[in-house]
Scaffold this active site. Structure first.
Site, PDB file in Angstrom:
ATOM      1  N   LYS A   8       0.841  -1.200   0.000  1.00 30.16           N
ATOM      2  CA  LYS A   8       0.000   0.000   0.000  1.00 30.16           C
ATOM      3  C   LYS A   8       0.880   1.256   0.000  1.00 30.16           C
ATOM      4  O   LYS A   8       0.703   2.155  -0.792  1.00 30.16           O
ATOM      5  CB  LYS A   8      -0.922  -0.030   1.219  1.00 30.16           C
ATOM      6  CG  LYS A   8      -1.817   1.172   1.339  1.00 30.16           C
ATOM      7  CD  LYS A   8      -2.782   1.022   2.502  1.00 30.16           C
ATOM      8  CE  LYS A   8      -3.475   2.356   2.767  1.00 30.16           C
ATOM      9  NZ  LYS A   8      -4.428   2.300   3.863  1.00 30.16           N
ATOM     10  N   GLU A  22      10.472  -4.674   4.524  1.00 31.66           N
ATOM     11  CA  GLU A  22      10.539  -6.098   4.163  1.00 31.66           C
ATOM     12  C   GLU A  22      10.234  -6.281   2.671  1.00 31.66           C
ATOM     13  O   GLU A  22      10.937  -7.003   1.953  1.00 31.66           O
ATOM     14  CB  GLU A  22       9.524  -6.912   4.987  1.00 31.66           C
ATOM     15  CG  GLU A  22       9.830  -7.022   6.464  1.00 31.66           C
ATOM     16  CD  GLU A  22       9.221  -5.897   7.294  1.00 31.66           C
ATOM     17  OE1 GLU A  22       8.899  -4.826   6.725  1.00 31.66           O
ATOM     18  OE2 GLU A  22       9.084  -6.078   8.514  1.00 31.66           O
ATOM     19  N   GLY A  65      -4.892  -1.736   4.950  1.00 31.10           N
ATOM     20  CA  GLY A  65      -4.112  -2.878   4.476  1.00 31.10           C
ATOM     21  C   GLY A  65      -4.794  -4.205   4.759  1.00 31.10           C
ATOM     22  O   GLY A  65      -4.883  -5.083   3.904  1.00 31.10           O
ATOM     23  N   ARG A  66      -5.330  -4.361   5.983  1.00 35.41           N
ATOM     24  CA  ARG A  66      -5.928  -5.651   6.350  1.00 35.41           C
ATOM     25  C   ARG A  66      -7.326  -5.822   5.767  1.00 35.41           C
ATOM     26  O   ARG A  66      -7.970  -6.839   5.989  1.00 35.41           O
ATOM     27  CB  ARG A  66      -5.937  -5.804   7.868  1.00 35.41           C
ATOM     28  CG  ARG A  66      -6.575  -4.642   8.619  1.00 35.41           C
ATOM     29  CD  ARG A  66      -6.229  -4.708  10.101  1.00 35.41           C
ATOM     30  NE  ARG A  66      -6.681  -3.546  10.858  1.00 35.41           N
ATOM     31  CZ  ARG A  66      -5.996  -2.421  11.009  1.00 35.41           C
ATOM     32  NH1 ARG A  66      -4.841  -2.271  10.381  1.00 35.41           N
ATOM     33  NH2 ARG A  66      -6.468  -1.427  11.733  1.00 35.41           N
ATOM     34  N   GLU A 124      -4.959  -6.546  14.670  1.00 33.18           N
ATOM     35  CA  GLU A 124      -4.427  -5.227  14.292  1.00 33.18           C
ATOM     36  C   GLU A 124      -5.533  -4.175  14.387  1.00 33.18           C
ATOM     37  O   GLU A 124      -5.276  -3.006  14.652  1.00 33.18           O
ATOM     38  CB  GLU A 124      -3.831  -5.271  12.877  1.00 33.18           C
ATOM     39  CG  GLU A 124      -2.849  -4.149  12.593  1.00 33.18           C
ATOM     40  CD  GLU A 124      -2.028  -4.349  11.323  1.00 33.18           C
ATOM     41  OE1 GLU A 124      -0.894  -4.838  11.414  1.00 33.18           O
ATOM     42  OE2 GLU A 124      -2.512  -4.003  10.242  1.00 33.18           O
ATOM     43  N   HIS A 139      -5.899 -33.214  17.700  1.00 33.01           N
ATOM     44  CA  HIS A 139      -4.812 -34.072  18.186  1.00 33.01           C
ATOM     45  C   HIS A 139      -3.656 -33.241  18.721  1.00 33.01           C
ATOM     46  O   HIS A 139      -2.538 -33.752  18.843  1.00 33.01           O
ATOM     47  CB  HIS A 139      -4.356 -35.005  17.059  1.00 33.01           C
ATOM     48  CG  HIS A 139      -5.444 -35.962  16.679  1.00 33.01           C
ATOM     49  ND1 HIS A 139      -5.617 -37.176  17.294  1.00 33.01           N
ATOM     50  CD2 HIS A 139      -6.451 -35.853  15.775  1.00 33.01           C
ATOM     51  CE1 HIS A 139      -6.675 -37.784  16.776  1.00 33.01           C
ATOM     52  NE2 HIS A 139      -7.203 -36.993  15.854  1.00 33.01           N
ATOM     53  N   LYS A 168       9.295  -1.045  14.110  1.00 32.33           N
ATOM     54  CA  LYS A 168       9.897  -0.745  12.805  1.00 32.33           C
ATOM     55  C   LYS A 168      11.009   0.293  12.956  1.00 32.33           C
ATOM     56  O   LYS A 168      12.092   0.150  12.404  1.00 32.33           O
ATOM     57  CB  LYS A 168       8.837  -0.141  11.861  1.00 32.33           C
ATOM     58  CG  LYS A 168       7.808  -1.098  11.332  1.00 32.33           C
ATOM     59  CD  LYS A 168       6.991  -0.359  10.284  1.00 32.33           C
ATOM     60  CE  LYS A 168       5.704  -1.049   9.951  1.00 32.33           C
ATOM     61  NZ  LYS A 168       4.852  -0.287   9.056  1.00 32.33           N
TER      62      LYS A 168
HETATM   63  O1  F6P Z   1       2.012  -4.231   9.885  1.00 30.91           O
HETATM   64  C1  F6P Z   1       1.680  -2.917   9.618  1.00 30.91           C
HETATM   65  C2  F6P Z   1       1.201  -2.722   8.233  1.00 30.91           C
HETATM   66  O2  F6P Z   1       1.101  -1.369   8.019  1.00 30.91           O
HETATM   67  C3  F6P Z   1      -0.129  -3.427   7.941  1.00 30.91           C
HETATM   68  O3  F6P Z   1      -1.206  -2.727   8.383  1.00 30.91           O
HETATM   69  C4  F6P Z   1      -0.047  -3.584   6.473  1.00 30.91           C
HETATM   70  O4  F6P Z   1      -0.985  -4.492   6.005  1.00 30.91           O
HETATM   71  C5  F6P Z   1       1.381  -4.035   6.316  1.00 30.91           C
HETATM   72  O5  F6P Z   1       2.103  -3.267   7.279  1.00 30.91           O
HETATM   73  C6  F6P Z   1       1.978  -3.847   4.951  1.00 30.91           C
HETATM   74  O6  F6P Z   1       1.972  -2.514   4.540  1.00 30.91           O
HETATM   75  P1  F6P Z   1       2.161  -2.111   3.042  1.00 30.91           P
HETATM   76  O7  F6P Z   1       1.059  -2.719   2.245  1.00 30.91           O
HETATM   77  O8  F6P Z   1       2.131  -0.613   3.014  1.00 30.91           O
HETATM   78  O9  F6P Z   1       3.501  -2.638   2.576  1.00 30.91           O
END
Ligand code: F6P
Length: 550
Positions: free
Chosen positions: A212, A218, A274-275, A360, A391, A515
């Site tokens: 987003k 990452e 995002g979620r 979240e 199990h 972060k």
């Molecule tokens: O973990 C925090 C967060 O901002 C989430 O809300 C989001 O889904 C994820 O990181 C990834 O963010 P982006 O889509 O901006 O890379």
């Protein structure tokens, strides 16, 4: 949501809250007694949302409990906030954003305005662009840099830019183009990307960079490594990037900065959290896998439950009921967690997806006005598919000391693709499903155990107290529409709880600190640099880490 100006949050002082606390203090009869005195509850406590048959009869509730919970929902303004969300008001107050994932599945002719602009035409323009691209990849018309067709699709994203497509791809595997390979990379641990691409041919691989913000370390790190891998395999020809990289983002500037052609960017908007985003452009990998028609069926499924949530009366409104039932245990029984247990192998990633959606959203400890709350907010959500869990950890649910409300999700039919023999296993799977909720609710009394001739010293060990609350969610088959319905059901359930708790369910400031600190610590690991302000424990651990690396 209350008009009363106050320095302290008012939720637990509301008469509707104290009425529930008093009701709880009176004590709830055992489920055995509730069913014995009211056999009709099995038929009465069922709600239908689209194709979902939801049975909530095995809950520690009576009509009075339900009435009191509904009064709390009304008093806390759940419906007003719901309507404000659907209208596009900026109910994400800390980020000053509208919350309009429901617009992602609005029909073409709908009007949903943000600041006076109808966003629905934009949604459908992106869906159409995604459909065109997905068809070209699926048909082989979109080729890689060397002219070979794309056979592998690798989605690189994390959190909401990974969990949704990865979960839905797994859920709808039976509908996917089996000749294509799909992989999902999220972890900044290089092992994730390594394992995803080590057996792939770069000439046949498409990377979808899903972010987003397009700033998530990452994702950008993995995308940069994937780009190097691709170029290494394709004679370092920079032009290859245009045919092998597309982006899903709200941030065109950063996408271009990364070297991805803006024509290869699929857009979404800041009013999609995002979620809550896998039915936006973030679902491109899924659309390539299942095709645009199936993707639209899934959106239709979401919409069915959106409409249900928006219009169904309170007493038969499924997300409202599930939200209130969760709240009953969370706030009045001190239940700390909530298990979601799908009896479908295809739903193996469903609960992991829900963890972000729920935790979240509702893992907050100040209210919408910024005041510390003095009530419990979101539960720990956990679970894996049955029957594996049976199990492993079900022992604790049955005979441990904790109250763990659980959702059991089951399907009446296996996917059509299974052979007769494998499809025939479905009844055994579902026999376990029904047996578990029965055992959890009704248990086994000491008398019943004795009647089986069990030696007296073993009786306590083999007695099940029962009275564990569960919701049973049944559908005919795991179709794209049913998956959309299930996700919308949980989205709105989470909304209801956040509304009653008066928290902002749409921000996620809690993930920021880690972060920032990671960025600060990295130079200490790579170069041994001093990190100002690092605490003594972490300083010692960093030193130990560097020693191991020698
Ligand atoms: O973990 C925090 C967060 O901002 C989430 O809300 C989001 O889904 C994820 O990181 C990834 O963010 P982006 O889509 O901006 O890379």
């Amino acid at each position: 949501m209350s008009d009363a100006p106050s320095d302290t949050p008012e939720l637990t002082r509301r008469p509707e809250w104290t009425a529930l606390a008093d009701h709880r203090a009176e004590g709830q009869p055992h489920l055995r007694e509730l069913f014995a005195t009211d056999p009709g509850r099995a038929e009465r406590y069922v709600v239908r949302a689209g194709d979902l048959h939801i049975d909530y009869s095995k809950h520690l509730i009576t009509d009075e409990t339900l009435a009191l919970l509904q009064e709390l929902a009304t008093a806390t303004g759940v419906f007003a906030l719901r309507d404000a969300m659907f209208r596009g008001e900026r109910i994400n107050i800390t980020e000053k954003r509208a919350v309009l994932h429901t617009a992602l599945r609005a029909p073409r002719d709908a009007v949903v305005e943000v600041d006076g602009e109808n966003v629905v035409p934009h949604v459908h323009a992106v869906l159409d662009k995604m459909a065109g691209f997905a068809e070209r990849v699926r048909s082989g018309e979109w080729t890689g840099h060397t002219g070979r067709r794309i056979r592998n699709v690798v989605n690189i994203g994390i959190g909401g830019s990974d969990l949704g497509p990865a979960m839905a791809y797994e859920a709808l595997r039976a509908y996917t183009a089996r000749e294509l390979t799909f992989r999902f990379v999220s972890n900044v641990d290089g092992a994730d990307l390594h394992e995803a691409i080590r057996d792939l041919d770069p000439a046949e691989t498409l990377f979808i960079v899903a972010s987003k913000t397009f700033t998530t370390i990452e994702t950008i790190t993995n995308a940069t490594s994937a780009r190097s891998w691709l170029l290494k395999g394709l004679d370092s020809d920079e032009k290859a990037v245009a045919k092998h990289f597309v982006a899903l983002s709200t941030n065109a500037e950063k996408v271009t900065g990364f070297g991805i052609d803006p024509d290869n960017m699929f857009e979404f908007w800041d009013w999609v959290g995002g979620r809550y985003s896998y039915d936006s452009a973030i679902g491109l990998s899924l659309m390539i896998a299942i095709g645009p028609d199936r993707f639209r069926e899934m959106l239709d499924g979401f919409r069915i439950v959106d409409e249900h949530f928006r219009t169904a009366p309170a007493e038969s409104n499924a997300p409202l009921l599930l939200g209130l039932l969760g709240l009953w245990y969370n706030n009045f029984f001190d239940a700390q967690s909530h298990a979601v247990l799908p009896y479908s192998h295809y739903l193996s990633k469903f609960t992991a997806y829900l963890q972000q959606l729920d935790m979240e959203s509702n893992g907050k400890s100040v209210d919408r006005e910024g005041r510390p709350v003095d009530w419990q907010t979101g539960p720990v959500v956990w679970g894996t598919p049955g029957t594996n869990g049976q199990h492993a950890y079900y022992q604790l649910i049955h005979q441990g000391t904790k109250l763990i409300p659980a959702d059991f999700i089951g399907l009446a039919r296996p996917v059509a693709e299974l052979s007769d023999e494998l499809g025939g296993q479905h009844d055994l799977l579902m026999a376990n499903f029904f047996a578990q909720t029965q055992a959890l609710a009704f248990g086994k009394t000491a008398e019943e155990v004795r009647a089986e001739g069990v030696p007296e010293e073993q009786v306590p060990h083999r007695t099940f107290r029962g009275n564990h609350p569960t919701t049973t969610i049944l559908a005919a088959e795991l179709t794209p529409s049913v998956l959309g319905q299930l996700i919308a059901l949980y989205e709105h359930k989470v909304f209801v709880q956040g509304a009653v708790w008066n928290i902002d369910s749409f921000d996620q400031w809690g993930v920021e600190l880690g972060k920032v600190l990671a960025r600060r610590i990295e130079p200490a690991l790579t170069m041994g640099a001093d990190v100002p302000g690092l605490d003594p424990s972490t300083t010692a651990l960093v030193a130990a880490y560097r020693n191991f690396r020698k």
